[in-house]
Structures are given as structure tokens and as C-alpha cells.
Design an enzyme around this catalytic site. Structure first.
Site, PDB file in Angstrom:
ATOM      1  N   SER A   1       0.861  -1.198   0.000  1.00 25.87           N
ATOM      2  CA  SER A   1       0.000   0.000   0.000  1.00 25.87           C
ATOM      3  C   SER A   1       0.890   1.239   0.000  1.00 25.87           C
ATOM      4  O   SER A   1       2.058   1.169   0.401  1.00 25.87           O
ATOM      5  CB  SER A   1      -0.860   0.012   1.264  1.00 25.87           C
TER       6      SER A   1
ATOM      7  N   TYR B   1      -2.749  -0.903  10.232  1.00 21.78           N
ATOM      8  CA  TYR B   1      -2.642  -1.010   8.767  1.00 21.78           C
ATOM      9  C   TYR B   1      -1.278  -0.492   8.310  1.00 21.78           C
ATOM     10  O   TYR B   1      -0.546  -1.187   7.599  1.00 21.78           O
ATOM     11  CB  TYR B   1      -3.774  -0.216   8.101  1.00 21.78           C
TER      12      TYR B   1
END
Ligand code: NAP
Length: 259
Positions: free
Chosen positions: A145, A158
């Protein structure tokens, strides 16, 4: 000429979103694709679509938060399609499932995020590498990401898990570079998927913006990406065109992050 003809791949989190787009793109390029997730209906729909288009796909249900499921999944996949040439670690748990500031963060959600975003790619990669090393060819691709590079506001687990998986992949790349194997990450920006739409709804409310207004502001190019904006990078990294590319992390993010 299909770029990946005759290869066998496992794509995790392939039922929808980015994983589905990668599985479909692989099938179009001649890959026999094993697809996995928890939701059988989504996997069955994908398999039916791939087969209707003349491709090869088989579904395997697994919960990657469960360590014990991973060897069982790999045994079933290799029994069905043979040893894997390509592993795509795509399944992920987004910050959108339980966004909170660090001081209020849920410890169980931290653990679950690490299990799915970091430990599952570690266990899967560790298990598929020996036969790849033996055969002198392999591709490990992890969908990380842009939060592997920058913070995730109210998404500590995350950002931490996505930074960590990048370090893991670089280590795999270094250790296997001379053995015909490459290991790389794709770092997407905001892609229009279920996970990201939940996150956008949270951020739009937090910032007092209308959803559409917030969506337009997501990238310098404009708006959000689509899953098919990510899949060509996976096809490239899996192909022989990328034989000299390893240990890299490619941002595909509409210009949002430039380092
Ligand atoms: P998505 O549409 O929500 O899809 C996530 C996939 O992962 C689904 O197939 C889901 O299937 C599977 N999954 C989730 N938990 C699982 C578990 N415990 N066991 C097995 N499979 C599981 O999300 P997406 O946006 O396509 O995300 C795919 C990857 O891209 C993730 O790693 C995510 O972090 C990364 N990413 C996404 C964006 C974005 O903006 N969308 C940006 C950067 C990175 P089931 O629920 O059926 O299990």
C-alpha cells in the site's frame, strides 16, 4: 502471445477488488489460477467468469487469519494445479474495519491486522519458496500500500503491517535473488473497492466533506483508481520482462505519493 502461458498462480483475496482484477488478468495471460478468500459465492462467480472466457481458475476457501489453514490451503492448491510459479499476497484487512486513534486502538484488531497483512504473506511465501528454488523460477508479488510508505491516520495497525510486509519482501528478494526468484510489492493508492469505500466514508465524515467531493480529491490525477489500474503491474512483475526487477515497491497511486 500470452505473457504468462503455462504458469500456475495462487492469488489471495481474489473474490473481489484488486485480487479479482489480478486473477482475471492472469487468466487472460494464460495462467492457471487458484483463487482464495473466505466468501465462496464471490470466488465461484469469479471462477465461472474466468472459465466462460476460456481461462483456467479454481476456488479454494480459506481464512488466512487462521495459521492452520495455510498449509491445508497450499496442499489443496498444489494437489489441484501443481507447484506454484507465482504467489500473489493480496488479501488484506483495511484500517476501515475499525479506525481509531492509537490511544483508543483495539488490541484484537491490531493482532488480526498483523495476522492477515503480515503473517499470512510470511507463511505463504515461506512455504512456496522451496519448490520455486528447486525449479529455479518463481515470482512473489505482495499487494502492499502507499501506507507502506506513509502513515494511515487512525490506521496504526494497517500502516505498521504494510510497512513491515515491505521489509519482509525486500528480505525475501535479497535471499533469493540468485535463485531465479523475484519478490516485489505493488503499493496502490486509493482504489475503488469495498475496503476503500468504507475508509472514504469514514474520512469524508471526519473531515465534514460530501463523499463525492472527498473522492475527487483523492489523487493528483483525479479521483480513485480502479482495480484494473493495478493488475497490469502484477502481470508485468510476474512476467519474464521483469526478470531483473526484485526487491522493489511500485506506487500505483495516481501521483499521490512520489517516493
Ligand atoms: P477488498 O475489496 O475488501 O478485498 C479484500 C479481499 O481479501 C477479499 O477477497 C477478502 O475476501 C479477502 N480477505 C479479507 N480477509 C481475509 C481473510 N481473513 N482470509 C482470506 N481472505 C481474506 O479489498 P481491496 O481493496 O481489493 O484490497 C486488496 C489488497 O489491496 C489489500 O491487501 C489492501 O490492503 C490493498 N490495498 C488496497 C487499497 C485500496 O484503496 N483499495 C489501497 C492500497 C492497498 P473475504 O472477505 O471473502 O475473505
Amino acid at each position: 502471445m500470452k505473457k504468462l502461458n503455462g504458469k500456475a498462480a495462487l492469488v489471495t483475496g481474489a473474490g473481489r477488488g484488486i485480487g479479482r482484477a489480478i486473477a482475471e488478468a492472469f487468466a487472460r495471460e494464460g495462467v492457471t489460477v487458484a483463487v482464495t478468500a473466505r466468501t465462496v459465492a464471490e470466488l465461484d462467480d469469479l471462477v465461472a467468469q474466468v472459465r466462460a472466457a476460456g481461462g483456467k481458475a479454481t476456488a479454494f476457501q480459506a481464512d488466512l487469519a487462521d495459521r492452520a489453514a495455510i498449509p491445508k490451503l497450499l496442499a489443496a492448491v498444489t494437489a489441484a494445479i501443481g507447484p506454484l510459479d507465482i504467489l500473489v499476497n493480496n488479501a488484506g484487512l483495511g484500517s476501515s474495519s475499525d479506525p481509531k486513534p492509537v490511544v483508543d486502538f483495539e488490541d484484537d484488531f491490531w493482532d488480526l491486522s498483523m495476522a492477515i497483512n503480515l503473517t499470512a504473506p510470511y507463511l505463504l511465501t515461506k512455504a512456496v519458496l522451496p519448490p520455486m528454488i528447486e525449479r529455479g523460477w518463481g515470482r512473489i508479488i505482495t499487494v502492499a500500500s502507499i501506507n507502506s510508505r506513509v502513515h494511515s491516520f487512525h490506521g496504526a495497525a494497517y500502516a505498521a503491517s504494510k510497512h513491515a510486509v515491505l521489509g519482509f519482501m525486500r528480505t525475501v528478494a535479497a535471499e533469493t535473488a540468485a535463485q531465479g526468484i523475484t519478490a516485489n510489492c505493488i503499493c496502490p493508492g486509493p482504489v475503488k473497492t469495498l475496503m476503500n469505500t468504507k475508509r472514504m466514508e469514514y474520512d469524508a465524515a471526519r473531515l465534514g466533506r460530501k463523499f463525492e467531493e472527498h473522492e475527487k480529491l483523492q489523487t493528483p490525477i483525479g479521483g480513485r483508481l480502479m482495480p484494473d489500474d493495478i493488475s497490469p503491474m502484477a502481470v508485468y512483475l510476474a512476467s519474464d520482462d521483469a526478470r531483473m526487477v526484485t526487491g522493489q515497491a511500485y506506487n500505483v497511486c495516481g501521483g499521490l505519493v512520489m517516493s
